[in-house]
Scaffold this active site. Structure first.
Site, PDB file in Angstrom:
ATOM      1  N   ASP A 124      46.044  39.804  40.601  1.00  0.00           N
ATOM      2  CA  ASP A 124      46.931  39.613  42.475  1.00  0.00           C
ATOM      3  C   ASP A 124      46.628  40.700  43.275  1.00  0.00           C
ATOM      4  OD1 ASP A 124      49.325  41.074  41.237  1.00  0.00           O
ATOM      5  OD2 ASP A 124      50.514  39.938  41.781  1.00  0.00           O
ATOM      6  N   SER A 129      52.004  42.606  35.317  1.00  0.00           N
ATOM      7  CA  SER A 129      51.422  43.427  36.683  1.00  0.00           C
ATOM      8  C   SER A 129      50.770  44.449  36.267  1.00  0.00           C
ATOM      9  CB  SER A 129      51.919  43.200  37.853  1.00  0.00           C
ATOM     10  OG  SER A 129      51.346  43.659  39.133  1.00  0.00           O
TER      11      SER A 129
END
EC number: 5.4.2.10
Length: 445
Positions: free
Chosen positions: A243, A100
């Site tokens: 995301d 991430s």
């Protein structure tokens, strides 16, 4: 070896904590546990742009194929794109290789079930017990029973077509898109162009080691500069796996996930499309969000930090919109995980429909002062129960009274304890937060 799974899969320094051997065993165990109902399972694998992704992907594929499962390899793709393909390609499971927003030396392995949802704790525990066990519960396949690798060459196109079904045309908007040199570096600018947006992409040239470096949702400073330089309507910043989304308005002001949720929730409320008239947020959301939504008569459901917990609460309550201050926003009518590009499209659609600048939409929420500090520690679980730490937190809470709050929590993905203090006096908040941090560091020694 301690618990492998955190709040967002298995994370660690690649080739040190998260080794090829561990990835191989996770591939074996994950394929076995998630494929019990399928005689010849298939598993989707995708990744972000960090250099260790190739190494971990190869090891995962070897592990999965060694228990007789096939791999559908999609290459570099945002995490929400992999969740989409997992539920639309009729496979047994999906795997994302990404850390991430973390720096390049870190990486992670995250599983989705066949419906595109993150795994519940019980399934992760079953996978973990097999990884840590000397015994393997499966029969070793040979010959034609060994798994094979199938390349999915149109994965990006499938994800972009899905995004194009979410909102209408967005012609006339000028947007700067910070791709964090990550998974959205190609599909992000391309899909916005297909909506008619004038796109100025930055940090969209990944080289394996520049992911999240001075860019993306955790470092939007350059995005602020470029928005002002080009006179753009706004700036959008994804993280490494795309995301999450942080935005910058036309004046260069940074707006976090709380502002995005308020803008989208109020727009849905006005149109009568806000499911169950409710939004799910975490304990980290600013009190200003609560005030803005309550004033509009919107129900707020609150949960612990982590988009998996937001998802659980969405499913429990029947709400369809929820997310985190960090920019993980879930539009459950569309996807089963946070989706930075999908969130951007919904936000742009509100701006297009209202015909007002982002700064005016953001003014619907007044953000209360909030200070967030991190302490890098070795014993975060023990420190959360330490008497000195608890006493310091209680002292800070007494100072704030009913005009603020203190939240102390361990990071689920990093060796950190996060201290958030919220109230009305910024300098007082900083002093109180630093006081708690100092005690945490002292007790960790």
């Amino acid at each position: 070896m301690g618990r492998l799974f955190g709040t967002d899969g298995v994370r660690g320094v690649a080739n040190s904590q998260l080794t090829s051997d561990l990835a191989f065993r996770l591939g074996q165990a994950g394929a076995y546990v998630l494929s019990k109902e399928h005689p010849h399972p298939r598993i989707v694998i995708g990744k972000d742009t960090r250099i260790s992704g190739d190494m971990l992907e190869s090891a995962l594929i070897a592990g999965i194929c060694s228990v007789g499962a096939d791999v559908l390899r999609v290459g570099v793709l945002p995490t929400p794109g992999i969740a989409l393909l997992t539920r639309t390609l009729g496979v047994s499971a999906g795997v994302v290789i990404s850390a991430s927003h973390n720096p390049v030396q870190d990486n992670g392995i995250k599983f989705f079930d066949s419906t595109g949802y993150k795994l519940p704790d019980a399934i992760e525990d079953e996978i973990e017990s097999i990884v840590l066990s000397e015994e393997k519960p499966w029969e070793v396949p040979i010959g034609g029973e060994v798994g094979r690798v199938i390349e999915v060459t149109d994965a990006g196109r499938r994800y972009m077509d899905f995004l194009k079904s979410a909102v209408g045309r967005l012609d006339g908007l000028k947007v700067v898109l910070d791709c964090a040199n990550g998974a959205a570096s190609y599909v992000g600018p391309e899909v916005l162009r297909e909506f008619g947006v004038e796109v100025i992409p930055i940090f969209n040239t990944p080289d394996g080691v520049n992911i999240n470096v001075g860019c993306g949702s955790t470092h939007p400073e350059q995005l602020q500069r470029v928005v002002l330089e080009h006179g753009a309507d706004l700036g959008l910043a994804n993280d490494g796996d795309a995301d999450r989304l942080i935005v910058v308005d036309e004046h260069g002001t940074i707006l976090d996930g709380d502002f995005i949720m308020v803008i989208c929730a109020l727009a849905q409320k006005e149109k009568g499309t806000l499911a169950n008239n409710a939004v799910v947020v975490t304990v980290m959301s600013n009190l200003g969000l609560h005030l803005a939504l309550k004033e509009a008569g919107i129900t707020i459901h609150q949960t612990q930090v982590g988009d998996r917990y937001v998802m659980e609460e969405l499913l429990r309550t029947g709400a369809k919109l929820g997310g985190e201050q960090s920019g993980h926003i879930i539009f459950l009518d569309h996807n089963t995980t946070g989706d930075g590009l999908l969130t951007a499209l919904h936000l742009l659609a509100v701006i297009k429909e209202r015909k007002v600048p982002l700064s005016k939409l953001a003014a619907q929420m007044v953000r209360l002062p909030q200070v967030l500090l991190n302490a890098k520690v070795q014993h975060k679980d023990r420190l959360m129960l330490d008497e000195k730490v608890l006493a310091k937190v209680e002292e800070a809470e007494r100072v704030l009274g009913d005009r603020g709050r203190v939240l102390v929590r361990p990071s689920g993905t990093e060796p950190l304890i996060r201290v958030m203090v919220e109230g009305t006096d910024q300098e007082k908040l900083r002093q109180l937060a630093q006081g708690v941090i100092d005690i945490i560091v002292e007790c960790d020694a």
